[in-house]
Design a protein around this motif. Structure first.
Motif, PDB file in Angstrom:
ATOM      1  N   MET A   1      13.300  39.130 -18.715  1.00 11.82           N
ATOM      2  CA  MET A   1      12.456  38.593 -17.664  1.00 11.82           C
ATOM      3  C   MET A   1      13.005  37.246 -17.227  1.00 11.82           C
ATOM      4  O   MET A   1      13.713  36.583 -17.960  1.00 11.82           O
ATOM      5  CB  MET A   1      11.029  38.415 -18.162  1.00 11.82           C
ATOM      6  N   ALA A   2      12.593  36.793 -16.084  1.00 14.59           N
ATOM      7  CA  ALA A   2      13.076  35.531 -15.545  1.00 14.59           C
ATOM      8  C   ALA A   2      12.392  34.357 -16.220  1.00 14.59           C
ATOM      9  O   ALA A   2      11.272  34.443 -16.679  1.00 14.59           O
ATOM     10  CB  ALA A   2      12.811  35.484 -14.043  1.00 14.59           C
ATOM     11  N   ALA A   3      13.080  33.242 -16.263  1.00 17.33           N
ATOM     12  CA  ALA A   3      12.526  32.033 -16.854  1.00 17.33           C
ATOM     13  C   ALA A   3      11.462  31.446 -15.948  1.00 17.33           C
ATOM     14  O   ALA A   3      11.541  31.516 -14.737  1.00 17.33           O
ATOM     15  CB  ALA A   3      13.636  31.016 -17.073  1.00 17.33           C
ATOM     16  N   THR A   4      10.440  30.863 -16.568  1.00 15.15           N
ATOM     17  CA  THR A   4       9.391  30.174 -15.836  1.00 15.15           C
ATOM     18  C   THR A   4       9.361  28.756 -16.358  1.00 15.15           C
ATOM     19  O   THR A   4       8.839  28.507 -17.431  1.00 15.15           O
ATOM     20  CB  THR A   4       8.020  30.850 -16.066  1.00 15.15           C
TER      21      THR A   4
ATOM     22  N   LYS B   1       1.034  42.835 -32.641  1.00 12.17           N
ATOM     23  CA  LYS B   1       1.942  42.908 -31.494  1.00 12.17           C
ATOM     24  C   LYS B   1       2.699  41.587 -31.416  1.00 12.17           C
ATOM     25  O   LYS B   1       2.124  40.516 -31.559  1.00 12.17           O
ATOM     26  CB  LYS B   1       1.177  43.174 -30.205  1.00 12.17           C
ATOM     27  N   VAL B   2       3.995  41.703 -31.172  1.00 12.96           N
ATOM     28  CA  VAL B   2       4.881  40.545 -31.210  1.00 12.96           C
ATOM     29  C   VAL B   2       5.422  40.233 -29.822  1.00 12.96           C
ATOM     30  O   VAL B   2       5.780  41.136 -29.063  1.00 12.96           O
ATOM     31  CB  VAL B   2       6.058  40.819 -32.175  1.00 12.96           C
ATOM     32  N   LEU B   3       5.482  38.949 -29.511  1.00 11.68           N
ATOM     33  CA  LEU B   3       6.101  38.474 -28.280  1.00 11.68           C
ATOM     34  C   LEU B   3       6.977  37.289 -28.655  1.00 11.68           C
ATOM     35  O   LEU B   3       6.503  36.344 -29.294  1.00 11.68           O
ATOM     36  CB  LEU B   3       5.031  38.048 -27.262  1.00 11.68           C
ATOM     37  N   HIS B   4       8.262  37.360 -28.316  1.00 11.31           N
ATOM     38  CA  HIS B   4       9.182  36.255 -28.575  1.00 11.31           C
ATOM     39  C   HIS B   4       9.361  35.465 -27.287  1.00 11.31           C
ATOM     40  O   HIS B   4       9.648  36.052 -26.243  1.00 11.31           O
ATOM     41  CB  HIS B   4      10.550  36.771 -29.031  1.00 11.31           C
TER      42      HIS B   4
ATOM     43  N   ARG C   1      -0.411  34.253 -22.395  1.00 10.65           N
ATOM     44  CA  ARG C   1      -1.654  34.777 -21.812  1.00 10.65           C
ATOM     45  C   ARG C   1      -1.344  35.742 -20.677  1.00 10.65           C
ATOM     46  O   ARG C   1      -1.883  36.849 -20.619  1.00 10.65           O
ATOM     47  CB  ARG C   1      -2.545  33.637 -21.308  1.00 10.65           C
ATOM     48  N   LYS C   2      -0.451  35.364 -19.790  1.00 10.55           N
ATOM     49  CA  LYS C   2      -0.094  36.224 -18.650  1.00 10.55           C
ATOM     50  C   LYS C   2       0.629  37.487 -19.110  1.00 10.55           C
ATOM     51  O   LYS C   2       0.343  38.579 -18.619  1.00 10.55           O
ATOM     52  CB  LYS C   2       0.772  35.456 -17.658  1.00 10.55           C
ATOM     53  N   SER C   3       1.553  37.369 -20.041  1.00  8.87           N
ATOM     54  CA  SER C   3       2.305  38.522 -20.533  1.00  8.87           C
ATOM     55  C   SER C   3       1.411  39.519 -21.256  1.00  8.87           C
ATOM     56  O   SER C   3       1.696  40.714 -21.284  1.00  8.87           O
ATOM     57  CB  SER C   3       3.414  38.077 -21.488  1.00  8.87           C
ATOM     58  N   SER C   4       0.331  39.024 -21.843  1.00 13.10           N
ATOM     59  CA  SER C   4      -0.597  39.881 -22.588  1.00 13.10           C
ATOM     60  C   SER C   4      -1.786  40.328 -21.741  1.00 13.10           C
ATOM     61  O   SER C   4      -2.698  40.964 -22.254  1.00 13.10           O
ATOM     62  CB  SER C   4      -1.107  39.134 -23.823  1.00 13.10           C
TER      63      SER C   4
END
Length: 108
Positions: free
Chosen positions: A1-4, A44-47, A64-67
């Motif tokens: 995904m793109a950097a924010t 559930k994992v998010l790096h 929060r947005k990704s989930s």
């Protein structure tokens, strides 16, 4: 995904086992950025790749947005709640630390 800004979502999976993170970084990037592992109550994992000297607020918002959460959850490191205004450097993060994520609960 793109950097924010100063946060980048680099991987996510349905469980915490067997996760491999693939990212192209230079030694300069490695000194400025950390990989932080977010694990929720369902394992559930998010790096996320974050800058050492940026506040956690942007990382928390990306989580929060990704989930797809409408309310910001609580984020804990070693059992202590993390303020969005704190930086990874202030908590002496070296990289690959795990932040536990708990959804807000209301009522008694």
């Amino acid at each position: 995904m793109a950097a924010t800004g100063t946060v980048e979502n680099i991987s996510s999976s349905g469980n915490s086992e067997g996760n491999t993170i693939h990212t192209n970084t230079t030694s300069q990037d490695e000194s400025r950025y950390l990989i932080i592992k977010f694990v929720n109550q369902e394992d559930k994992v998010l790096h996320l790749r974050v800058r050492r000297n940026s506040t956690f607020g942007a990382a928390f918002e990306m989580y929060r947005k990704s989930s797809n959460l409408s309310v910001m959850p609580n984020f804990l490191y070693n059992g202590n709640r993390i303020s969005p205004s704190v930086t990874p450097a202030e908590l002496n993060f070296k990289g690959r630390e795990q932040i536990d994520v708990f959804n807000m609960s209301y009522g008694g």
